[in-house]
Write a protein that holds these residues in place. Structure first.
Motif, PDB file in Angstrom:
ATOM      1  N   THR A  49      20.144 -19.170  37.892  1.00  0.00           N
ATOM      2  CA  THR A  49      19.891 -18.472  36.639  1.00  0.00           C
ATOM      3  C   THR A  49      18.917 -17.340  36.918  1.00  0.00           C
ATOM      4  O   THR A  49      17.989 -17.491  37.723  1.00  0.00           O
ATOM      5  N   PRO A  50      19.100 -16.187  36.283  1.00  0.00           N
ATOM      6  CA  PRO A  50      18.154 -15.088  36.509  1.00  0.00           C
ATOM      7  C   PRO A  50      16.837 -15.271  35.778  1.00  0.00           C
ATOM      8  O   PRO A  50      15.869 -14.565  36.068  1.00  0.00           O
ATOM      9  N   LEU A  70      11.150  -5.223  21.576  1.00  0.00           N
ATOM     10  CA  LEU A  70      11.910  -3.971  21.552  1.00  0.00           C
ATOM     11  C   LEU A  70      12.110  -3.454  22.983  1.00  0.00           C
ATOM     12  O   LEU A  70      13.212  -3.019  23.346  1.00  0.00           O
ATOM     13  N   CYS A  71      11.054  -3.521  23.789  1.00  0.00           N
ATOM     14  CA  CYS A  71      11.161  -3.074  25.182  1.00  0.00           C
ATOM     15  C   CYS A  71      12.146  -3.943  25.960  1.00  0.00           C
ATOM     16  O   CYS A  71      12.814  -3.454  26.885  1.00  0.00           O
ATOM     17  N   PHE A  72      12.242  -5.215  25.601  1.00  0.00           N
ATOM     18  CA  PHE A  72      13.198  -6.101  26.262  1.00  0.00           C
ATOM     19  C   PHE A  72      14.629  -5.575  26.075  1.00  0.00           C
ATOM     20  O   PHE A  72      15.405  -5.490  27.034  1.00  0.00           O
ATOM     21  N   PHE A  73      14.976  -5.205  24.849  1.00  0.00           N
ATOM     22  CA  PHE A  73      16.332  -4.716  24.579  1.00  0.00           C
ATOM     23  C   PHE A  73      16.552  -3.320  25.168  1.00  0.00           C
ATOM     24  O   PHE A  73      17.652  -3.006  25.628  1.00  0.00           O
ATOM     25  N   ILE A  74      15.501  -2.493  25.158  1.00  0.00           N
ATOM     26  CA  ILE A  74      15.642  -1.163  25.776  1.00  0.00           C
ATOM     27  C   ILE A  74      15.892  -1.305  27.268  1.00  0.00           C
ATOM     28  O   ILE A  74      16.795  -0.667  27.831  1.00  0.00           O
ATOM     29  N   ALA A  75      15.083  -2.153  27.937  1.00  0.00           N
ATOM     30  CA  ALA A  75      15.237  -2.325  29.385  1.00  0.00           C
ATOM     31  C   ALA A  75      16.565  -2.968  29.745  1.00  0.00           C
ATOM     32  O   ALA A  75      17.107  -2.735  30.823  1.00  0.00           O
ATOM     33  N   LEU A  76      17.106  -3.787  28.836  1.00  0.00           N
ATOM     34  CA  LEU A  76      18.342  -4.499  29.134  1.00  0.00           C
ATOM     35  C   LEU A  76      19.587  -3.648  28.883  1.00  0.00           C
ATOM     36  O   LEU A  76      20.520  -3.633  29.699  1.00  0.00           O
ATOM     37  N   VAL A  77      19.633  -2.907  27.757  1.00  0.00           N
ATOM     38  CA  VAL A  77      20.896  -2.287  27.343  1.00  0.00           C
ATOM     39  C   VAL A  77      20.851  -0.779  27.215  1.00  0.00           C
ATOM     40  O   VAL A  77      21.891  -0.171  26.900  1.00  0.00           O
ATOM     41  N   ALA A  78      19.717  -0.122  27.452  1.00  0.00           N
ATOM     42  CA  ALA A  78      19.666   1.337  27.265  1.00  0.00           C
ATOM     43  C   ALA A  78      20.649   2.079  28.169  1.00  0.00           C
ATOM     44  O   ALA A  78      21.450   2.891  27.678  1.00  0.00           O
ATOM     45  N   PRO A  79      20.664   1.841  29.489  1.00  0.00           N
ATOM     46  CA  PRO A  79      21.662   2.557  30.307  1.00  0.00           C
ATOM     47  C   PRO A  79      23.101   2.196  29.943  1.00  0.00           C
ATOM     48  O   PRO A  79      23.983   3.064  29.963  1.00  0.00           O
ATOM     49  N   SER A  80      23.353   0.930  29.617  1.00  0.00           N
ATOM     50  CA  SER A  80      24.715   0.525  29.271  1.00  0.00           C
ATOM     51  C   SER A  80      25.152   1.157  27.949  1.00  0.00           C
ATOM     52  O   SER A  80      26.333   1.527  27.780  1.00  0.00           O
ATOM     53  N   ALA A 139       9.908   0.819  29.867  1.00  0.00           N
ATOM     54  CA  ALA A 139      10.035  -0.387  29.036  1.00  0.00           C
ATOM     55  C   ALA A 139       9.993  -1.648  29.889  1.00  0.00           C
ATOM     56  O   ALA A 139       9.491  -2.691  29.456  1.00  0.00           O
ATOM     57  N   ASN A 140      10.495  -1.568  31.113  1.00  0.00           N
ATOM     58  CA  ASN A 140      10.518  -2.732  31.995  1.00  0.00           C
ATOM     59  C   ASN A 140       9.119  -3.152  32.444  1.00  0.00           C
ATOM     60  O   ASN A 140       8.909  -4.280  32.859  1.00  0.00           O
ATOM     61  N   PHE A 141       8.157  -2.225  32.360  1.00  0.00           N
ATOM     62  CA  PHE A 141       6.788  -2.537  32.761  1.00  0.00           C
ATOM     63  C   PHE A 141       5.956  -3.105  31.616  1.00  0.00           C
ATOM     64  O   PHE A 141       4.764  -3.398  31.812  1.00  0.00           O
ATOM     65  N   CYS A 142       6.528  -3.262  30.435  1.00  0.00           N
ATOM     66  CA  CYS A 142       5.761  -3.718  29.273  1.00  0.00           C
ATOM     67  C   CYS A 142       5.633  -5.238  29.189  1.00  0.00           C
ATOM     68  O   CYS A 142       4.927  -5.743  28.316  1.00  0.00           O
ATOM     69  N   PHE A 143       6.331  -5.970  30.052  1.00  0.00           N
ATOM     70  CA  PHE A 143       6.299  -7.430  29.960  1.00  0.00           C
ATOM     71  C   PHE A 143       5.059  -7.983  30.661  1.00  0.00           C
ATOM     72  O   PHE A 143       4.748  -7.569  31.784  1.00  0.00           O
ATOM     73  N   ILE A 180       5.801 -10.673  35.288  1.00  0.00           N
ATOM     74  CA  ILE A 180       6.601  -9.900  36.234  1.00  0.00           C
ATOM     75  C   ILE A 180       7.919 -10.604  36.541  1.00  0.00           C
ATOM     76  O   ILE A 180       8.901  -9.978  36.912  1.00  0.00           O
ATOM     77  N   ASN A 181       7.965 -11.941  36.382  1.00  0.00           N
ATOM     78  CA  ASN A 181       9.207 -12.677  36.634  1.00  0.00           C
ATOM     79  C   ASN A 181      10.300 -12.284  35.645  1.00  0.00           C
ATOM     80  O   ASN A 181      11.469 -12.112  36.022  1.00  0.00           O
ATOM     81  N   LEU A 182       9.942 -12.139  34.368  1.00  0.00           N
ATOM     82  CA  LEU A 182      10.926 -11.735  33.374  1.00  0.00           C
ATOM     83  C   LEU A 182      11.376 -10.297  33.625  1.00  0.00           C
ATOM     84  O   LEU A 182      12.557  -9.976  33.457  1.00  0.00           O
ATOM     85  N   ALA A 183      10.457  -9.430  34.037  1.00  0.00           N
ATOM     86  CA  ALA A 183      10.824  -8.045  34.328  1.00  0.00           C
ATOM     87  C   ALA A 183      11.848  -7.980  35.460  1.00  0.00           C
ATOM     88  O   ALA A 183      12.792  -7.191  35.413  1.00  0.00           O
ATOM     89  N   ALA A 184      11.672  -8.824  36.474  1.00  0.00           N
ATOM     90  CA  ALA A 184      12.636  -8.855  37.577  1.00  0.00           C
ATOM     91  C   ALA A 184      13.996  -9.353  37.108  1.00  0.00           C
ATOM     92  O   ALA A 184      15.043  -8.875  37.573  1.00  0.00           O
ATOM     93  N   SER A 185      14.003 -10.305  36.175  1.00  0.00           N
ATOM     94  CA  SER A 185      15.274 -10.801  35.641  1.00  0.00           C
ATOM     95  C   SER A 185      16.029  -9.713  34.893  1.00  0.00           C
ATOM     96  O   SER A 185      17.249  -9.573  35.023  1.00  0.00           O
TER      97      SER A 185
END
Length: 533
Positions: free
Chosen positions: A259-260, A325-335, A428-432, A435-440
């Protein structure tokens, strides 16, 4: 064929040519002998006549008729305490001590332990395995001729790092102390935070070669005993030669391997561990690393920072919403950028669509390749910045990103909008706080980009649904990973998306703690009342 490959990959090979390790284990399991010379020879053979093992032999007593030896590891013992120990042996053993020994028929080891040695904690040792382990752990071993047992005196004095602010979890407001690589220092930091007799700590030794000290800490009366038993069970079944960092144990005891998402929380902050112990969790401290593991762990914890509890509740709540909000930006912004430009151009305002189309007029790649190149380039820059010397690492990352982005736009490889999307995603990825969640999220982002390139917004929605199903299926030491949200517990919502004021934080999480739910049983803190003058 693939199944056979993995079977061979993870197949344990039992060689029958392990005669030397078996002989070494047999030597360790032997009991001490009565001859001092034989004991010294045996210890030297086990330790390979290592140059840092010091053996000092002397004759003590009024007539120098008692022969003994002190064995210790140079650099692991306190030299001042060692000198006190040697002086007490040489100058304090007198005729009366030897006569009382003969009259009571007690061993000289007992007399030395009870009347002569006055430094460190003292234990009796009867086998070579315990003796060598203690010698290599900062103990001084005392062997006496004609005695088949020894004395182990704990006088550790090795160099260790001072207590500093942790680099992985910095705060503006809050304590500045952090865990170190010494487990005894880490346990003392927890004792300073929680001065309760119910803070229990149990010690284990894991690793057949490294013999790493592992401490399990919890608060009796608050913790769920089933979780403590499960922690002991999982640690006891670890059979490995070395534990060099808590990440070894994290991977060996987690519920789900493939699991990531991190299912075990780790931190360098004593205040964060103390707060989780007060909620009924269990901490695992490993000697040699400043990162402490905490179980069970929930996904919402990785959005929470220690600073949330040291400032006003409304500010903490705002920052939590910002992290989600940063979680969703980091996850889906490029997609989203890929999906809209490839399949759903009608969703953009006409002016913006024309502007982006003008920027991408000279770009020879589709949106997916454009985003993929920029994401890979940024990951390379980030990894290089981490691995390079600190003096030049950050400068190289910033200058490299600016120069590379500007040059890529001018060369017509990517559009300006793509550079903005990737930069916003990286920030946005640096807002967590974790660091483990950011890597996921970094890993999952590439999967969402592939789905967006294949199916557009439908692929993104499908990916989010799969992600929710996967997260809902995870558990951490028997506790659902999405606890307080799914299953939904309304009384526990005060510290998930919102952080209510402290006068409202009167209960502990219910699924984690099955008893002692209320924090203040007799006299709950009342809500502050405004006074009109």
């Amino acid at each position: 064929m693939v199944g056979g490959f993995f079977k061979q990959l993870f197949k344990s090979k039992n060689n029958n040519n392990n005669k030397e390790p078996q002989q070494a284990n047999e030597q360790l399991q032997q009991n001490l002998m009565s001859s001092l010379k034989d004991n010294i020879t045996h210890v030297s053979k086990i330790l390979g006549n290592s140059s840092d093992i010091v053996i000092r032999t002397a004759n003590i007593g009024p007539q120098n008729n008692v022969k003994l030896s002190i064995i210790y590891t140079e650099g692991l013992v306190d030299t001042q305490l060692l000198q006190i120990l040697i002086d007490s042996l040489i100058f304090k053993v007198n005729k009366n001590d030897l006569q009382s020994q003969n009259q009571s028929n007690s061993s000289l080891i007992t007399v030395l332990k009870e009347k002569i040695i006055n430094v460190g904690s003292i234990t009796e040792v009867r086998d070579f395995s315990t003796l060598t382990t203690n010698i290599l752990s900062g103990h001084a071993a005392l062997l006496v001729d004609q005695e088949s047992k020894a004395i182990s005196v704990s006088i550790p004095g090795f160099e260790k790092r001072s207590i500093e602010e942790p680099q992985s979890a910095t705060l503006i407001k809050g304590p500045r102390d952090g865990f170190t690589e010494t487990v005894s220092t880490n346990t003392s930091l927890l004792r300073r935070k929680i001065k309760s007799a119910n803070l229990w700590m149990e010690e284990k030794e894991i690793g057949t070669v490294t013999k790493t000290k592992v401490v399990i800490a919890y608060i009796n009366g608050i913790v769920n005993e089933d979780v403590v038993k499960e922690v002991h069970k999982r640690l006891d079944r670890i059979n490995i030669d070395a534990i060099l960092e808590s990440g070894y144990i994290e991977e060996l005891i987690q519920d789900e391997t493939f699991t990531p998402f991190p299912t075990i929380y780790n931190t360098e902050r004593p205040d964060a561990v103390a707060g989780k112990l007060l909620e009924g969790r269990v901490a695992i401290l490993v000697d040699g690393t400043p990162f402490v593991l905490v179980v069970p762990s929930l996904i919402v914890e990785f959005f929470q920072a220690s600073e949330d509890y040291y400032q006003r509740s409304d500010i903490a709540t705002l920052l939590r919403f910002l992290r989600f909000l940063c979680f969703f930006i980091a996850l889906v912004a490029p997609s989203l950028y890929i999906a809209i430009l490839t399949y759903h151009q009608e969703m953009l305002p006409t002016t913006l669509l024309i502007e982006i189309a003008a920027q991408r007029e000279g770009v020879p790649f589709p949106a997916f390749m454009e985003a993929l190149m920029m994401e890979v380039a940024f990951e390379i820059l980030r990894e290089a910045g981490v691995r390079m010397p600190r003096a030049v690492g950050q400068t190289m990352s910033i200058v490299g990103a600016l120069v590379l982005g500007q040059a890529a736009v001018q060369a017509g490889l990517v559009s300006s909008a793509m550079v903005i999307v990737v930069a916003l995603t990286a920030i946005a990825n640096f807002c967590f706080p974790s660091i483990n969640l950011a890597a996921s999220i970094r890993l999952l982002r590439f999967g969402m980009m592939i789905l967006a390139a294949m199916f557009g917004l439908v692929g993104i929605i499908f990916g989010l649904i799969l992600l929710c199903i996967h997260v809902s299926s995870l558990r951490s030491f028997g506790i659902p990973y999405t606890t307080t949200v799914a299953p939904f517990i309304i009384t526990d919502q005060k510290d998930v998306f919102f952080r209510v004021p402290w006068w409202g934080m009167f209960s502990r999480p219910r699924l984690i703690n099955q008893k002692n739910i209320i924090r203040e049983q007799n006299n709950p803190t009342p809500k502050p009342q405004s006074r009109k003058q």
